[in-house]
Design an enzyme around this catalytic site. Structure first.
Site, PDB file in Angstrom:
ATOM      1  NE  ARG A  50      -2.252  -1.001   3.676  1.00  0.00           N
ATOM      2  CZ  ARG A  50      -1.876   0.001   4.438  1.00  0.00           C
ATOM      3  NH1 ARG A  50      -2.183   1.246   4.111  1.00  0.00           N
ATOM      4  NH2 ARG A  50      -1.222  -0.194   5.553  1.00  0.00           N
ATOM      5  CE1 TYR A  86       2.247  -7.168  -4.015  1.00  0.00           C
ATOM      6  CE2 TYR A  86       1.231  -6.327  -2.020  1.00  0.00           C
ATOM      7  CZ  TYR A  86       2.029  -7.250  -2.652  1.00  0.00           C
ATOM      8  OH  TYR A  86       2.613  -8.270  -1.934  1.00  0.00           O
ATOM      9  N   GLY A 121      -4.119  -3.828  -1.071  1.00  0.00           N
ATOM     10  CA  GLY A 121      -5.080  -2.830  -0.622  1.00  0.00           C
ATOM     11  C   GLY A 121      -5.234  -1.637  -1.552  1.00  0.00           C
ATOM     12  CE  LYS A 169      -5.857  -3.537   5.242  1.00  0.00           C
ATOM     13  NZ  LYS A 169      -6.172  -4.053   6.583  1.00  0.00           N
ATOM     14  CG  HIS A 195      -7.160  -2.614  10.844  1.00  0.00           C
ATOM     15  ND1 HIS A 195      -5.880  -2.122  10.966  1.00  0.00           N
ATOM     16  CD2 HIS A 195      -7.086  -3.662  10.008  1.00  0.00           C
ATOM     17  CE1 HIS A 195      -5.068  -2.865  10.231  1.00  0.00           C
ATOM     18  NE2 HIS A 195      -5.768  -3.805   9.647  1.00  0.00           N
ATOM     19  CB  SER A 210       1.373  -3.518  10.341  1.00  0.00           C
ATOM     20  OG  SER A 210       2.223  -2.434  10.556  1.00  0.00           O
ATOM     21  CB  CYS A 254       0.942  -6.749  16.583  1.00  0.00           C
ATOM     22  SG  CYS A 254       1.581  -5.153  17.077  1.00  0.00           S
ATOM     23  CG  ASP A 298      -7.312  -6.977   7.884  1.00  0.00           C
ATOM     24  OD1 ASP A 298      -6.505  -6.590   8.750  1.00  0.00           O
ATOM     25  OD2 ASP A 298      -7.452  -6.400   6.789  1.00  0.00           O
ATOM     26  CG  ASN A 317       3.487  -6.089   2.068  1.00  0.00           C
ATOM     27  OD1 ASN A 317       2.860  -6.525   3.034  1.00  0.00           O
ATOM     28  ND2 ASN A 317       2.917  -5.308   1.152  1.00  0.00           N
ATOM     29  NE  ARG A 366       0.423  -8.400   2.443  1.00  0.00           N
ATOM     30  CZ  ARG A 366      -0.192  -7.783   3.455  1.00  0.00           C
ATOM     31  NH1 ARG A 366      -1.273  -8.289   3.982  1.00  0.00           N
ATOM     32  NH2 ARG A 366       0.302  -6.674   3.942  1.00  0.00           N
ATOM     33  CG  ASN A 377      -0.409 -14.551  23.023  1.00  0.00           C
ATOM     34  OD1 ASN A 377       0.411 -14.334  23.917  1.00  0.00           O
ATOM     35  ND2 ASN A 377      -0.192 -14.231  21.756  1.00  0.00           N
TER      36      ASN A 377
END
Ligand code: TSX
Ligand code: MN
Length: 609
Positions: free
Chosen positions: A71, A213, A215, A222, A242, A264, A266, A289, A385, A387, A517
């Site tokens: 993006r 590409y 988003g 997005k 989000h 992003s 995380c 997402d 990045n 995907r 977690n």
């Protein structure tokens, strides 16, 4: 389908207008069928843009140009009439000027290409929370991705009906072809200065030009489901966020749903597909997402996942970090900018094993693989990045009700960030406004994964929405405050802040993260039932000693728990100073008074502890 199948006069007129402007060689109305997908994918393979993967059934690899890999926030615009309505965190542009500029670019831009019309639904078709869009594009790659990521076809035109609403989304790669010219296997896109990802919030319209590409080009995600939807949500009294959506089941079989917003890097997709470490607990995915949430008649917020697939970052995805994502992308998947192995499989850094022999990297260059699954920065075989696009229903842990048109009732909101210090493993907001405050201060340490002069500093990303809010972020905070007045505390989701990324003085992570977690999710689950498992502190509710299930944790991990579940008074006072001096002033008079008050309350609490 043909244009004569389109009964809605507004849609028909718009298609004809764009066809006249962009002058494609052909027009194709998409029906979203497998036959259509296969035909378009074959076109991509024949033109050299896609490589079929021998090791993954019905799956394909695309390589973009190095200038079109992510993006582009610097070329993303909010074109509201008034600059103030875009706010301090967006790129504003005058809509009249922008339309002039982009109309020039769109003129004749589809020469030599087919213009595809994609009727799509964000959310289950016909759900009262879903919304419809129509994307016009000249990219087969976009059509195939949209077929995975959204619901496409005649059923959507039927849902729109003869005069229903839809969001018009215009996209072109911005590379017209001369007579007889073809792409010759080169990813089509325009130069950076001609790329525009434009949202018109007052018209609920999207115009994108020059990038193929993610988003920038799959406009349902997005651009629509976040930037335009935040505007619709503000005006209609709901939330477009989000956020991932999780289903939690405890050993008694009781179920709760939670959503979570994370900046992003995380591991949001990893959390969405987590495999719990504590016996008897189950974690399932509703979405990874985006969450759209509306109040039900019972005063609770109900969430749907507006998407139908995952468009996940590939590097770092392994059997260990996210087995379920790998499983979801085993077949019928699209890979973009991953490396290609000799035996016709994909590979990326952090996949969990080294590749054998030679690899074709994301730039199309053949190089010998390294004996490890990491590469030096800048020499990656897969773009950082890169995907995978995978259908959500192929995920082993997808919840059976993930397409329920009613949505799922939400018990908790999680916020989180990558914070090596100060922010504890988990704390709970005392009330709604305190929770909105926590969302507004979300931030993440800038990691070395991005090229930045801010590495190691905290970058604020309120609600993880910084690049995705379609209007003034201060007004968005106010919308969150207002939502809290539409129901009662017992029905509103409880709000939590989590941090999996605390480090000790030697730079070691103090919490094992990933499947562990689930121990934090279990504590949150019990909090929502009002279980007596918390202590009241200066920053909010925190786990009582012993309230986090530590069964099966290593002795070191157990020993770290007191430190990561206590209040760091000095750290928080520094945090408050930073918010007061550097964060909140950006929003000027748009900052809700309630949030300034929360900052004062927190400071007082800390000084009195
Ligand atoms: O996704 C992550 N999560 C959430 C998982 C459900 N990651 C990866 C972040 C980059 C996308 C994490 N990294 C998490 C986490 O909870 N925690 C960490 C930090 C960490 C990394 C490695 C170890 C422990 C913590 N330990 C070992 O590698 C042995
Ligand atoms: Mn995202």
């Amino acid at each position: 389908m043909t244009i004569s199948d389109i009964k809605n006069a507004k849609i028909k007129a718009w298609i004809e207008e764009i066809e006249k402007l962009c002058t494609p060689d052909a027009l194709h109305i998409c029906d979203g069928t497998k036959e259509e997908y296969d035909t378009l994918m074959k076109k991509c393979v024949d033109s050299g843009l896609a490589t079929p993967l021998k090791k993954k059934p019905n799956s394909f690899l695309f390589r973009s140009l190095p200038s079109d890999v992510a993006r582009v926030e610097a070329r993303t615009f909010i074109a509201s009439r008034k600059e103030e309505d875009a706010g301090p965190t967006n790129h504003w542009i005058d809509p009249v000027e922008l339309k002039k500029t982009m109309t020039k670019l769109y003129t004749g831009c589809m020469k030599g290409r087919t213009m595809y019309v994609i009727p799509y639904s964000m959310g289950p078709v016909g759900s009262p929370i879903s919304k419809n869009g129509i994307e016009i594009t000249d990219s087969e790659y976009v059509v195939c991705n949209m077929i995975i990521m959204t619901r496409v076809g005649k059923k959507v035109l039927d849902a729109i009906g003869p005069d229903g609403d839809f969001v018009p989304c215009l996209h072109s790669v911005g590379k017209p072809l001369a007579e007889g010219e073809s792409d010759h296997g080169i990813w089509p896109c325009a130069d950076m200065e001609n790329k525009y990802i434009s949202q018109f919030p007052e018209e609920h319209t999207i115009w994108s030009y020059g990038s193929g590409y993610g988003g920038n080009a799959l406009l349902g995600k997005k651009c629509f489901a976040l930037r335009i939807a935040t505007v619709l949500a503000r005006d209609e009294g709901w939330l477009a966020e989000h956020m991932l959506i999780l289903k939690l089941t405890n050993p008694k079989g009781e179920v709760k749903y939670v959503t979570g917003a994370f900046p992003s890097a995380c591991g949001k997709t990893n959390l969405a597909m987590l495999i719990p470490k504590i016996p008897g607990w189950k974690v399932e995915t509703i979405g990874d997402d985006i969450a759209w949430m509306k109040f039900g008649s019972d005063g609770r917020l109900y969430a749907i996942n507006p998407e139908a697939g995952f468009f996940g970052v590939a590097p770092g995805t392994s059997e260990k970090s996210n087995k379920n994502a790998l499983e979801a992308a085993r077949e019928n998947a699209i890979f973009t900018n991953c490396a290609l192995t000799e035996d016709g499989d994909i590979w990326w850094e952090g996949i969990g094993y080294p590749a054998k022999g030679d690899l074709i990297d994301w730039k199309g260059i053949k190089r010998p693989a390294l004996p490890k699954d990491k590469s030096p920065k800048g020499e990656e075989f897969a773009h950082p990045n890169a995907r995978f696009t995978a259908p959500a229903n192929q995920c082993p842990c997808i919840a059976p009700e993930w397409e329920d048109p009613k949505g799922v009732p939400i018990s908790a909101f999680l916020f989180g960030g990558r914070r090596p210090s100060t922010v504890p493993l988990v704390h709970q907001a005392r009330d709604w406004n305190h929770g909105v405050f926590l969302g507004s201060i979300v931030g993440s340490e800038v990691t070395a994964a991005v090229i930045s002069d801010q590495v190691g500093q905290v970058r604020r990303d309120p609600f993880a929405m910084l690049p995705f809010c379609g209007y003034n972020m201060g007004d968005y905070f106010q919308h969150w405050i207002n939502i809290g007045k539409k129901s009662t505390a017992d029905k509103l989701p409880k709000i939590f802040y989590v941090n999996w990324f605390r480090k000790d003085d030697d730079g070691n992570f103090m919490w094992p993260g990933y499947g562990d977690n689930s121990r934090v999710l279990a504590w949150i689950f019990d909090r929502c039932d009002g279980k007596d498992n918390a202590v009241d502190t200066a920053i909010g509710y925190m786990p009582k000693p012993g309230a986090i299930n530590t069964e099966g944790l290593s002795e070191q991990d157990k020993a770290n728990i007191p430190a990561i579940t206590s209040v760091d008074k000095e750290g928080w006072l520094k945090e408050i100073k930073d918010i007061r001096e550097n964060h909140y002033p950006k929003f000027g008079k748009h900052l809700p008074k309630e949030l300034a008050d929360q900052l004062d309350i927190l400071e007082n609490n800390l000084k009195n502890m």
